[in-house]
Design a protein around this motif. Sequence first.
Motif, PDB file in Angstrom:
ATOM      1  N   ASP A  88       0.805  -1.218   0.000  1.00 26.97           N
ATOM      2  CA  ASP A  88       0.000   0.000   0.000  1.00 26.97           C
ATOM      3  C   ASP A  88       0.844   1.276   0.000  1.00 26.97           C
ATOM      4  O   ASP A  88       0.363   2.347   0.347  1.00 26.97           O
ATOM      5  CB  ASP A  88      -0.971   0.014   1.177  1.00 26.97           C
ATOM      6  CG  ASP A  88      -2.177   0.905   0.896  1.00 26.97           C
ATOM      7  OD1 ASP A  88      -2.603   0.971  -0.277  1.00 26.97           O
ATOM      8  OD2 ASP A  88      -2.690   1.551   1.839  1.00 26.97           O
ATOM      9  N   VAL A  89       2.104   1.173  -0.398  1.00 25.07           N
ATOM     10  CA  VAL A  89       2.980   2.342  -0.502  1.00 25.07           C
ATOM     11  C   VAL A  89       3.197   2.660  -1.978  1.00 25.07           C
ATOM     12  O   VAL A  89       3.602   1.784  -2.744  1.00 25.07           O
ATOM     13  CB  VAL A  89       4.345   2.070   0.167  1.00 25.07           C
ATOM     14  CG1 VAL A  89       5.273   3.266  -0.020  1.00 25.07           C
ATOM     15  CG2 VAL A  89       4.160   1.753   1.646  1.00 25.07           C
ATOM     16  N   PRO A  90       2.925   3.905  -2.422  1.00 24.66           N
ATOM     17  CA  PRO A  90       3.159   4.253  -3.831  1.00 24.66           C
ATOM     18  C   PRO A  90       4.655   4.222  -4.137  1.00 24.66           C
ATOM     19  O   PRO A  90       5.475   4.722  -3.368  1.00 24.66           O
ATOM     20  CB  PRO A  90       2.597   5.680  -3.939  1.00 24.66           C
ATOM     21  CG  PRO A  90       2.628   6.210  -2.550  1.00 24.66           C
ATOM     22  CD  PRO A  90       2.389   5.039  -1.650  1.00 24.66           C
ATOM     23  N   ILE A  91       4.987   3.634  -5.289  1.00 26.61           N
ATOM     24  CA  ILE A  91       6.395   3.442  -5.621  1.00 26.61           C
ATOM     25  C   ILE A  91       6.555   3.398  -7.142  1.00 26.61           C
ATOM     26  O   ILE A  91       5.581   3.187  -7.869  1.00 26.61           O
ATOM     27  CB  ILE A  91       6.916   2.137  -4.967  1.00 26.61           C
ATOM     28  CG1 ILE A  91       8.433   2.189  -4.742  1.00 26.61           C
ATOM     29  CG2 ILE A  91       6.515   0.919  -5.767  1.00 26.61           C
ATOM     30  CD1 ILE A  91       8.924   1.152  -3.770  1.00 26.61           C
ATOM     31  N   LYS A  92       7.758   3.627  -7.620  1.00 31.16           N
ATOM     32  CA  LYS A  92       8.052   3.546  -9.046  1.00 31.16           C
ATOM     33  C   LYS A  92       8.798   2.249  -9.351  1.00 31.16           C
ATOM     34  O   LYS A  92       9.704   1.860  -8.614  1.00 31.16           O
ATOM     35  CB  LYS A  92       8.918   4.728  -9.494  1.00 31.16           C
ATOM     36  CG  LYS A  92       8.279   6.099  -9.303  1.00 31.16           C
ATOM     37  CD  LYS A  92       7.044   6.290 -10.151  1.00 31.16           C
ATOM     38  CE  LYS A  92       6.527   7.719 -10.005  1.00 31.16           C
ATOM     39  NZ  LYS A  92       5.202   7.902 -10.651  1.00 31.16           N
ATOM     40  N   ILE A  93       8.403   1.583 -10.439  1.00 33.52           N
ATOM     41  CA  ILE A  93       9.166   0.458 -10.971  1.00 33.52           C
ATOM     42  C   ILE A  93      10.084   1.028 -12.045  1.00 33.52           C
ATOM     43  O   ILE A  93       9.627   1.726 -12.945  1.00 33.52           O
ATOM     44  CB  ILE A  93       8.261  -0.605 -11.597  1.00 33.52           C
ATOM     45  CG1 ILE A  93       7.178  -1.058 -10.621  1.00 33.52           C
ATOM     46  CG2 ILE A  93       9.082  -1.799 -12.074  1.00 33.52           C
ATOM     47  CD1 ILE A  93       6.124  -1.942 -11.282  1.00 33.52           C
TER      48      ILE A  93
END
Length: 239
Positions: A88-93
């Motif tokens: 539930d943590v926004p992150i970039k791939i």
Amino acid sequence: MQAYNGIRGFKHIIGWGAILLAFGCANLGEIGNLEKIRHTLSEEGDYHFRKTRWGYSQAMVEISEQKQGTRLFSRKENTLIYNERIADVPIKIVYSFENDRLRVAGYLTDKPIKNAKQIHEHAAETLGEPRDFISGGSVWADYMTLIYLNGYVSHITKSRSGFQFGSPGLLPHQKKREGTAGEITRADVVWAYVDQNFFRHLHEVEDPVYELTYYEKRLFDVLRRQPMVKCLGFGTFPQ
């Protein structure tokens, strides 16, 4: 300097890939022909990062992520970036290529977050406990892939409180607390997957950082966000 050769087993995602023909002929043309992509993405075996392998082209990675429903955020000459959420943590791939061959990938926080611990817990559940550490970061590895996970405080918000936690007082059974009362810390997280062949190559050159692109420097944790301190009522200052 010797390359890291520790061997650490970790869980792989095994499955059958398929081609979405609607992806478009323009992207398929980047790697030669449809049959080559169909054969490569449908082979059974272990993936190195998500549902990709080292050496995949940008077009092959895009097809793989499209199949998973991941939203493309940015496409650059040697980099693909997607939006995702982990625990539930926004992150970039981030996928990084050299000569259209995947060599480094991973997850980066887009901005400082308060719940960075959730990503570390998710990694431990997915990969097991790390056996080794590099520069304070957790490491997992096998012959093909090196995985590195680390975090660092990059933003602090302070109020005018002149107090800090330290004594357990009348509550000796409370959880340990550190820091100043009225202080909120946020952190950035780096969770990198590196092709071991590329990692070994970096130990054979005089200045390995020079070999890295901007996002690879961030994934290798050699380039960090400048820490900032925000004092309420006074603005934001470099730490």
